[in-house]
Design a protein around this motif. Sequence first.
Motif, PDB file in Angstrom:
ATOM      1  N   VAL A 140       0.897  -1.131  -0.030  1.00  0.00           N
ATOM      2  CA  VAL A 140       0.088  -0.087   0.097  1.00  0.00           C
ATOM      3  C   VAL A 140       0.982   1.133  -0.148  1.00  0.00           C
ATOM      4  O   VAL A 140       0.800   2.037  -0.760  1.00  0.00           O
ATOM      5  CB  VAL A 140      -1.064   0.034   1.155  1.00  0.00           C
ATOM      6  N   LEU A 141       1.945   1.378   1.117  1.00  0.00           N
ATOM      7  CA  LEU A 141       2.602   2.406   0.930  1.00  0.00           C
ATOM      8  C   LEU A 141       3.694   2.483  -0.239  1.00  0.00           C
ATOM      9  O   LEU A 141       3.584   3.719  -0.722  1.00  0.00           O
ATOM     10  CB  LEU A 141       3.669   2.615   2.269  1.00  0.00           C
ATOM     11  N   ASN A 142       4.012   1.374  -0.796  1.00  0.00           N
ATOM     12  CA  ASN A 142       5.078   1.582  -1.955  1.00  0.00           C
ATOM     13  C   ASN A 142       4.145   2.138  -3.292  1.00  0.00           C
ATOM     14  O   ASN A 142       4.430   3.057  -3.780  1.00  0.00           O
ATOM     15  CB  ASN A 142       5.396   0.024  -2.275  1.00  0.00           C
ATOM     16  N   SER A 143       3.004   1.493  -3.506  1.00  0.00           N
ATOM     17  CA  SER A 143       2.074   1.654  -4.553  1.00  0.00           C
ATOM     18  C   SER A 143       1.715   3.199  -4.556  1.00  0.00           C
ATOM     19  O   SER A 143       1.517   3.945  -5.442  1.00  0.00           O
ATOM     20  CB  SER A 143       1.147   0.712  -4.738  1.00  0.00           C
ATOM     21  N   LEU A 144       1.260   3.648  -3.190  1.00  0.00           N
ATOM     22  CA  LEU A 144       0.882   4.955  -2.993  1.00  0.00           C
ATOM     23  C   LEU A 144       1.887   5.874  -3.322  1.00  0.00           C
ATOM     24  O   LEU A 144       1.615   6.947  -4.100  1.00  0.00           O
ATOM     25  CB  LEU A 144       0.580   5.040  -1.590  1.00  0.00           C
ATOM     26  N   THR A 145       3.092   5.787  -3.111  1.00  0.00           N
ATOM     27  CA  THR A 145       4.246   6.540  -3.207  1.00  0.00           C
ATOM     28  C   THR A 145       4.430   6.804  -4.716  1.00  0.00           C
ATOM     29  O   THR A 145       4.481   7.937  -5.354  1.00  0.00           O
ATOM     30  CB  THR A 145       5.602   6.141  -2.744  1.00  0.00           C
ATOM     31  N   THR A 146       4.543   5.523  -5.554  1.00  0.00           N
ATOM     32  CA  THR A 146       4.467   5.735  -6.956  1.00  0.00           C
ATOM     33  C   THR A 146       3.257   6.471  -7.738  1.00  0.00           C
ATOM     34  O   THR A 146       3.164   7.240  -8.547  1.00  0.00           O
ATOM     35  CB  THR A 146       4.261   4.416  -7.538  1.00  0.00           C
ATOM     36  N   ALA A 147       2.140   6.087  -6.892  1.00  0.00           N
ATOM     37  CA  ALA A 147       0.723   6.746  -7.632  1.00  0.00           C
ATOM     38  C   ALA A 147       0.775   8.162  -7.433  1.00  0.00           C
ATOM     39  O   ALA A 147       0.422   8.757  -8.519  1.00  0.00           O
ATOM     40  CB  ALA A 147      -0.249   6.263  -6.948  1.00  0.00           C
ATOM     41  N   VAL A 148       1.122   8.674  -6.259  1.00  0.00           N
ATOM     42  CA  VAL A 148       1.271  10.226  -5.774  1.00  0.00           C
ATOM     43  C   VAL A 148       2.226  10.892  -6.919  1.00  0.00           C
ATOM     44  O   VAL A 148       1.745  12.136  -7.537  1.00  0.00           O
ATOM     45  CB  VAL A 148       1.382  10.580  -4.430  1.00  0.00           C
ATOM     46  N   LYS A 149       3.097  10.326  -7.156  1.00  0.00           N
ATOM     47  CA  LYS A 149       4.159  10.803  -8.033  1.00  0.00           C
ATOM     48  C   LYS A 149       3.707  10.894  -9.660  1.00  0.00           C
ATOM     49  O   LYS A 149       3.803  11.864 -10.159  1.00  0.00           O
ATOM     50  CB  LYS A 149       5.533  10.332  -8.405  1.00  0.00           C
ATOM     51  N   ALA A 150       2.818   9.981  -9.970  1.00  0.00           N
ATOM     52  CA  ALA A 150       2.169   9.847 -11.236  1.00  0.00           C
ATOM     53  C   ALA A 150       0.863  10.450 -11.552  1.00  0.00           C
ATOM     54  O   ALA A 150       0.372  10.639 -12.266  1.00  0.00           O
ATOM     55  CB  ALA A 150       1.970   8.274 -11.578  1.00  0.00           C
ATOM     56  N   ASP A 151       0.480  11.125 -10.030  1.00  0.00           N
ATOM     57  CA  ASP A 151      -0.797  11.809 -10.125  1.00  0.00           C
ATOM     58  C   ASP A 151      -2.044  11.039 -10.187  1.00  0.00           C
ATOM     59  O   ASP A 151      -3.011  11.428 -11.232  1.00  0.00           O
ATOM     60  CB  ASP A 151      -0.658  13.088 -10.882  1.00  0.00           C
ATOM     61  N   ASN A 152      -1.864   9.669 -10.282  1.00  0.00           N
ATOM     62  CA  ASN A 152      -2.967   8.806  -9.983  1.00  0.00           C
ATOM     63  C   ASN A 152      -3.582   7.934  -9.081  1.00  0.00           C
ATOM     64  O   ASN A 152      -3.715   6.756  -9.094  1.00  0.00           O
ATOM     65  CB  ASN A 152      -3.036   8.007 -11.389  1.00  0.00           C
ATOM     66  N   ALA A 153      -3.386   8.732  -7.744  1.00  0.00           N
ATOM     67  CA  ALA A 153      -3.426   8.025  -6.493  1.00  0.00           C
ATOM     68  C   ALA A 153      -4.719   7.737  -6.181  1.00  0.00           C
ATOM     69  O   ALA A 153      -5.720   8.179  -7.064  1.00  0.00           O
ATOM     70  CB  ALA A 153      -2.784   8.914  -5.386  1.00  0.00           C
ATOM     71  N   PRO A 154      -5.021   6.594  -5.364  1.00  0.00           N
ATOM     72  CA  PRO A 154      -6.205   6.395  -5.012  1.00  0.00           C
ATOM     73  C   PRO A 154      -6.892   7.510  -4.289  1.00  0.00           C
ATOM     74  O   PRO A 154      -6.261   8.319  -4.003  1.00  0.00           O
ATOM     75  CB  PRO A 154      -6.193   5.020  -4.126  1.00  0.00           C
ATOM     76  N   ASP A 155      -8.302   7.353  -4.052  1.00  0.00           N
ATOM     77  CA  ASP A 155      -8.854   8.410  -3.273  1.00  0.00           C
ATOM     78  C   ASP A 155      -8.998   8.215  -1.998  1.00  0.00           C
ATOM     79  O   ASP A 155      -9.094   9.245  -1.115  1.00  0.00           O
ATOM     80  CB  ASP A 155     -10.342   8.469  -3.781  1.00  0.00           C
TER      81      ASP A 155
END
Length: 392
Positions: free
Chosen positions: A78-93
């Motif tokens: 969850v933390l790993n993927s969230l870090t990637t997603a925030v950088k790509a601006d497609n994080a979960p809600d």
Amino acid sequence: MESSRFSRTLAAGAAIVAAVSLAACGGTGGSAGVDDKVIEFWDPYPQYAEGSDWHEWVVDCAPEGYTIKRQGMPQNDVLNSLTTAVKADNAPDVAVLDNPFMPTAVDSGLVTDLATAGVDVDGFDENIEGPGIVDGVQYGLAFGSNALGLYYNPEVLDSAGVDPASITDWDSLNAAIGKVVDSGAKGITFSGITGEEGVFQFLPWFWGAGGDLSEPESQAAEDAQALVSGWIRNGWAPKSATTDNQSASWDLMLTGEYGFAENGSWQAAAAREHGFGMIPIPAKDGGVAPVATGGEFATLPYHKTANAEKTEAAASVITCLTSGENLARTNETIGYLAATKTARETQVRENGLWAPWVESVEGARGRTTDVGLEYETISATLSENLQAALNS
């Protein structure tokens, strides 16, 4: 289940995350998502598949006009993927993070202020919510907490002539374990594994001796190390305790051969099925030792291209899971004790299984509440010294 597998690498928050791709986690949420009416919800409960009570409860919290796409994955992911997603601006809600990860998530800019987004954060227990509050701002809201306790096998204790009510401090605990072993049974199981899981189980003894996380190599730490390592040297605890995780430690208790086991409230239902009892972990000189708060925090991830309407909808999902009578249901569904007194009272009234755990949860401490990001180094020090003591 206790969310205590805290990675030092993760705590550093580095690139860390490249190894776990967003695609692997199906992340297409956030403001850059395909559908602005779909709320992406990530949590660290992969054991709860579609159709489970938890999954259906989360999905039912979708605000009008929205649907919720929930995905469970391992805690670290969850933390790993969230870090990637925030950088790509497609994080979960909505992302539910393990409580020791909160300082890292805040420091890395992964999560946002809940109150500003409209989440009602008032009325929750300060001790449980502590890790989600950084510099006075609440970035995460805990549903509730699990806790550690001292399980016992009444049959084994009866045969040894031990009354669990007589166990009020370390001396009386050691006397009880000694009697159990003298009767021909085995003594106590616990998890001393390297890393945060072992530290999580060590902290009640450390704090129960008067320890302070700002001084991980204090006399209190030495006293607690001597206590648990003494169990192994005396043959009262298995040598495997140095590598046993909490699940393996519990499996030993389920053999029926042991008198005691340090383990979590997530085993309470199984303990009842086996006829086991539970008492709070005693402090060195008497009273109840503080345990670490376990559990996770609901957060609103950061989006570079924010969608105010969708953020408001995501905030309402967290409010749905944590407001009024819903809070008790949320905790009952995942097996935690709620983060408000009113909801806990409802749980205890409807399920007496929780009654012995209330005191421990209400006296629990957040691991990162006072030390923040420094907990990474502190935990590593405690783990290293514990391993040295257990293997001496």
